[in-house]
Design an enzyme around this catalytic site. Structure first.
Site, PDB file in Angstrom:
ATOM      1  CG  ASP A   1      -2.077   0.944   1.107  1.00 38.23           C
ATOM      2  OD1 ASP A   1      -2.372   1.409  -0.009  1.00 38.23           O
ATOM      3  OD2 ASP A   1      -2.693   1.252   2.149  1.00 38.23           O
ATOM      4  N   GLY A   2       0.324   2.331  -0.569  1.00 37.56           N
ATOM      5  CA  GLY A   2       0.988   3.639  -0.503  1.00 37.56           C
ATOM      6  C   GLY A   2       1.561   4.132  -1.824  1.00 37.56           C
TER       7      GLY A   2
ATOM      8  NE  ARG B   1      -4.333   6.853  -7.059  1.00 37.54           N
ATOM      9  CZ  ARG B   1      -4.208   6.609  -5.750  1.00 37.54           C
ATOM     10  NH1 ARG B   1      -4.021   7.606  -4.910  1.00 37.54           N
ATOM     11  NH2 ARG B   1      -4.286   5.389  -5.285  1.00 37.54           N
TER      12      ARG B   1
ATOM     13  CG  HIS C   1      -0.183   2.107  -9.242  1.00 33.98           C
ATOM     14  ND1 HIS C   1      -0.441   1.756  -7.930  1.00 33.98           N
ATOM     15  CD2 HIS C   1      -1.248   2.852  -9.635  1.00 33.98           C
ATOM     16  CE1 HIS C   1      -1.613   2.261  -7.567  1.00 33.98           C
ATOM     17  NE2 HIS C   1      -2.119   2.936  -8.578  1.00 33.98           N
TER      18      HIS C   1
ATOM     19  CB  SER D   1      -8.776  -5.357  -3.117  1.00 27.62           C
ATOM     20  OG  SER D   1      -9.298  -4.057  -3.336  1.00 27.62           O
TER      21      SER D   1
ATOM     22  CG  LEU E   1       9.337 -17.168  -3.760  1.00 22.24           C
ATOM     23  CD1 LEU E   1       9.050 -17.209  -2.263  1.00 22.24           C
ATOM     24  CD2 LEU E   1       9.886 -15.795  -4.148  1.00 22.24           C
TER      25      LEU E   1
HETATM   26  C1  IPE Z   1      -5.376  -2.738  -0.184  1.00 17.79           C
HETATM   27  O1  IPE Z   1      -5.038  -1.414  -0.366  1.00 17.79           O
HETATM   28  C2  IPE Z   1      -5.406  -3.443  -1.509  1.00 17.79           C
HETATM   29  C3  IPE Z   1      -4.107  -3.657  -2.148  1.00 17.79           C
HETATM   30  C4  IPE Z   1      -2.950  -3.364  -1.643  1.00 17.79           C
HETATM   31  C5  IPE Z   1      -4.173  -4.272  -3.452  1.00 17.79           C
HETATM   32  P1  IPE Z   1      -6.171  -0.284  -0.522  1.00 17.79           P
HETATM   33  O2  IPE Z   1      -5.459   1.003  -0.676  1.00 17.79           O
HETATM   34  O3  IPE Z   1      -7.123  -0.655  -1.599  1.00 17.79           O
HETATM   35  O4  IPE Z   1      -6.932  -0.375   0.875  1.00 17.79           O
HETATM   36  P2  IPE Z   1      -7.797   0.693   1.648  1.00 17.79           P
HETATM   37  O5  IPE Z   1      -8.817   1.231   0.698  1.00 17.79           O
HETATM   38  O6  IPE Z   1      -6.874   1.770   2.106  1.00 17.79           O
HETATM   39  O7  IPE Z   1      -8.379  -0.060   2.795  1.00 17.79           O
HETATM   40  C1  IPE Z   2      -1.532   0.230  -3.370  1.00 20.05           C
HETATM   41  O1  IPE Z   2      -1.310   1.591  -3.412  1.00 20.05           O
HETATM   42  C2  IPE Z   2      -1.723  -0.362  -4.742  1.00 20.05           C
HETATM   43  C3  IPE Z   2      -3.103  -0.824  -5.003  1.00 20.05           C
HETATM   44  C4  IPE Z   2      -4.086  -0.806  -4.165  1.00 20.05           C
HETATM   45  C5  IPE Z   2      -3.343  -1.368  -6.315  1.00 20.05           C
HETATM   46  P1  IPE Z   2      -2.509   2.629  -3.397  1.00 20.05           P
HETATM   47  O2  IPE Z   2      -2.856   2.963  -4.798  1.00 20.05           O
HETATM   48  O3  IPE Z   2      -3.619   2.149  -2.554  1.00 20.05           O
HETATM   49  O4  IPE Z   2      -1.802   3.886  -2.716  1.00 20.05           O
HETATM   50  P2  IPE Z   2      -2.455   4.900  -1.682  1.00 20.05           P
HETATM   51  O5  IPE Z   2      -3.013   4.105  -0.562  1.00 20.05           O
HETATM   52  O6  IPE Z   2      -3.524   5.646  -2.440  1.00 20.05           O
HETATM   53  O7  IPE Z   2      -1.326   5.791  -1.278  1.00 20.05           O
HETATM   54 MG    MG Z   3      -4.082   2.373  -0.586  1.00 19.69          MG
END
Ligand code: IPE
Ligand code: IPE
Ligand code: MG
Length: 261
Positions: A36-37, A49, A53, A81, A147
C-alpha cells in the site's frame, strides 16, 4: 555468509549487516504483503498515481528476489482487491496494463530463480489479455520448486470464503458432521499453501482491507509507515528480524511460564 546473496547484497552494506543477524532456521515459511501507498508516493512527488504503481513494481522485483535468495517458501502479494474496481476507470486500466507488462518482462527472473507463480482471487472480471498472460506464466512456472509467488488479483477475503462454501455445498456426498477446519481450507483458493507466518502492510494503515481473512488467524503482523515504492531489501530484512524476536504462542503459554501455573 549463510545465504546465497552474491550480486544481490553488497559486502559491507547495511543490508549485509542485517542479513548477518538473521537466523536461517527461523525464517517465516510464508510472507504475505499488503502493498500500500503507491498513490501517496506519487502525490508527494506531484506525479500521477500510475507513477507510484510503476515505482511499486520495482519494489516487487526486489522483495521477490530477496525471498528467493533467502529461501522463503511462499510470498503472497496483494496487488488488486475486488474493492479496487471503485477507483477511477483510468487508474484501474493502467494498473492492469502495468501488471501485464510486468508479467511479460518477468520470465527471465522467474526461470533463473525457479519461481512458481500462482494466482488467487476471482478470475471473472480480470481483463482478457491479462488473464491470458497469467495463464501463460502459471503454466511456464508450474514445475518450479523454488519460491512460490501468490498474486492476489481481483481478490476479496470474504468472497473467497463464500466461494469455498459454495464449492462445499456443491460437492457430492458433503457431510456437515465431518466438515472441519482442514477440510474447509481445502476449498479456499489457497488450498495446499501454508498460512502466512508474517503479514506486512506498508504505508501505515492499521487495517486488513479484506485480505486473507481466514488464513491470517495467527499471522504475526508488521506495519511500517514506509510507502510501498520505498519498501526495499533493507525494510524487508528489518521486518524479518522483528519477526524473529516474536514469541508465537498460538493461545498456549510460554514453556517457561507453564511451570508457574
Ligand atoms: C489494499 O489497499 C489493496 C491492495 C494493496 C491491493 P487499498 O489502498 O485498496 O486499501 P484501503 O482502501 O486503504 O483499505
Ligand atoms: C496500493 O497503493 C496499490 C493498489 C491498491 C493497487 P494505493 O494505490 O492504494 O496507494 P495509496 O493508498 O492511495 O497511497
Ligand atoms: Mg491504498
Amino acid at each position: 555468509m549463510k545465504f546465497d546473496l552474491k550480486g544481490f547484497i553488497a559486502p559491507g552494506s547495511e543490508e549485509e549487516a542485517l542479513v548477518r543477524q538473521l537466523d536461517p532456521s527461523r525464517l517465516p515459511q510464508h510472507v504475505a504483503v499488503i502493498m500500500d501507498g503507491n498513490g501517496r508516493w506519487a502525490e508527494k512527488r506531484k506525479k500521477p498515481r500510475i507513477e507510484g504503481h510503476r515505482a511499486g513494481s520495482k519494489a516487487v522485483q526486489e522483495v521477490v528476489e530477496a525471498c528467493a535468495r533467502l529461501g522463503i517458501r511462499v510470498l503472497t502479494l496483494y496487488a488488486f482487491s475486488k474493492e479496487n474496481w471503485k477507483r477511477p476507470k483510468r487508474e484501474v486500466a493502467r494498473l492492469w496494463r502495468l501488471l501485464e507488462d510486468y508479467l511479460q518482462k518477468q520470465d527471465k527472473q522467474l526461470i533463473k530463480n525457479k519461481i512458481r507463480l500462482i494466482v488467487i482471487g476471482q478470475r471473472e472480471g480480470i481483463p482478457g489479455s491479462v488473464e491470458r498472460e497469467l495463464e501463460r506464466v502459471e503454466t511456464l512456472t508450474r514445475a518450479h520448486d523454488g519460491l512460490t509467488v501468490v498474486l492476489a488479483l481481483n481478490y476479496s477475503g470474504r468472497s473467497e470464503i463464500v466461494d469455498a462454501i459454495k464449492r462445499i455445498l456443491q460437492s457430492p456426498g458433503v457431510n456437515p458432521e465431518s466438515l472441519d477446519e482442514a477440510e474447509f481450507a481445502r476449498h479456499l483458493d489457497t488450498a495446499g499453501i501454508p498460512d502466512p507466518d508474517l503479514l506486512i502492510r506498508t504505508s501505515g494503515e492499521l487495517r486488513i482491507s479484506n485480505f486473507l481473512l481466514w488464513q491470517i488467524a495467527y499471522s504475526e503482523i508488521w506495519i511500517t509507515p514506509v510507502l510501498w515504492p520505498d519498501f526495499r531489501r533493507r525494510e524487508f530484512l528489518r521486518a524479518l528480524l522483528d519477526f524473529q524476536k516474536r514469541e508465537r504462542r498460538f493461545g498456549a503459554v510460554h514453556a517457561r511460564s507453564s511451570e508457574n501455573a
